[in-house]
Motif scaffolding. Structure first.
Motif, PDB file in Angstrom:
ATOM      1  N   ASN A   1      39.913  33.661  38.956  1.00  0.00           N
ATOM      2  CA  ASN A   1      40.980  32.993  38.199  1.00  0.00           C
ATOM      3  C   ASN A   1      40.446  31.754  37.485  1.00  0.00           C
ATOM      4  O   ASN A   1      41.088  30.682  37.484  1.00  0.00           O
TER       5      ASN A   1
ATOM      6  N   TYR B   1      50.531  33.089  37.925  1.00  0.00           N
ATOM      7  CA  TYR B   1      49.199  33.373  37.419  1.00  0.00           C
ATOM      8  C   TYR B   1      48.575  34.550  38.151  1.00  0.00           C
ATOM      9  O   TYR B   1      47.809  35.315  37.577  1.00  0.00           O
TER      10      TYR B   1
ATOM     11  N   ASN C   1      37.930  36.898  36.158  1.00  0.00           N
ATOM     12  CA  ASN C   1      39.271  37.170  36.669  1.00  0.00           C
ATOM     13  C   ASN C   1      39.328  37.167  38.192  1.00  0.00           C
ATOM     14  O   ASN C   1      40.356  36.828  38.778  1.00  0.00           O
TER      15      ASN C   1
ATOM     16  N   ARG D   1      35.680  34.371  30.950  1.00  0.00           N
ATOM     17  CA  ARG D   1      36.647  34.360  32.047  1.00  0.00           C
ATOM     18  C   ARG D   1      36.106  35.175  33.212  1.00  0.00           C
ATOM     19  O   ARG D   1      35.512  36.238  33.010  1.00  0.00           O
TER      20      ARG D   1
ATOM     21  N   TRP E   1      44.202  37.689  26.345  1.00  0.00           N
ATOM     22  CA  TRP E   1      44.470  37.987  27.752  1.00  0.00           C
ATOM     23  C   TRP E   1      43.800  39.266  28.215  1.00  0.00           C
ATOM     24  O   TRP E   1      43.596  39.462  29.408  1.00  0.00           O
TER      25      TRP E   1
ATOM     26  N   ARG F   1      47.732  38.125  33.547  1.00  0.00           N
ATOM     27  CA  ARG F   1      46.595  37.478  32.919  1.00  0.00           C
ATOM     28  C   ARG F   1      47.103  36.756  31.674  1.00  0.00           C
ATOM     29  O   ARG F   1      47.963  37.256  30.976  1.00  0.00           O
TER      30      ARG F   1
END
Length: 130
Positions: free
Chosen positions: A79, A29, A76, A74, A55, A33
């Motif tokens: 995560n 992970y 990033n 999301r 993604w 992505r």
């Protein structure tokens, strides 16, 4: 391998809001992505699609039953994928699962079928009741 852990579930009154989180971890992970999805399963029913984010974060999709009330996003750096749920209804009561799909093709594509996803979390219960 990818590990997904959902949190944020609980009991909420009709019309209320909740935000679910899905924390992702694992060696792969951190390298890629993923397409991320949210599904839910109510007692006695099949697991159904709720929302997904591509993604590259350019596309999102929603089930008709939640469109306009739920929003997927999301972070990033953390995560983490979120599902903001507003105007909750008793029929939203279910166990909510997040899922991850290894990127294979169109970076802007989202996926709505369970077999499209490679990894699943354990789920978190949402109960909407007065």
């Amino acid at each position: 391998q990818v590990q997904l852990v959902e949190s944020g579930g609980g009991l909420v009154q009709p019309g209320g809001s909740l935000r679910l989180s899905c924390a992702a971890s694992g060696r792969t992970y951190s390298r890629y992505r993923y397409v991320m999805g949210w599904f839910r399963q109510a007692p006695g029913k099949e697991r159904e699609f709720v929302a997904a984010i591509s993604w590259n974060d350019e596309s999102t999709s929603y089930a008709d039953s939640v469109r306009g009330r739920f929003a997927v996003s999301r972070d990033n750096a953390k995560n983490t994928v979120y599902l903001q749920m507003n105007s909750l209804k008793p029929e939203d009561t279910a166990v909510y699962y997040c899922a991850a799909r290894i990127p294979r093709d169109n970076p802007s594509r989202t996926y709505t079928r369970r077999p499209d996803y490679d990894y699943w979390g354990q789920g978190t219960q949402i109960t909407v009741s007065s």
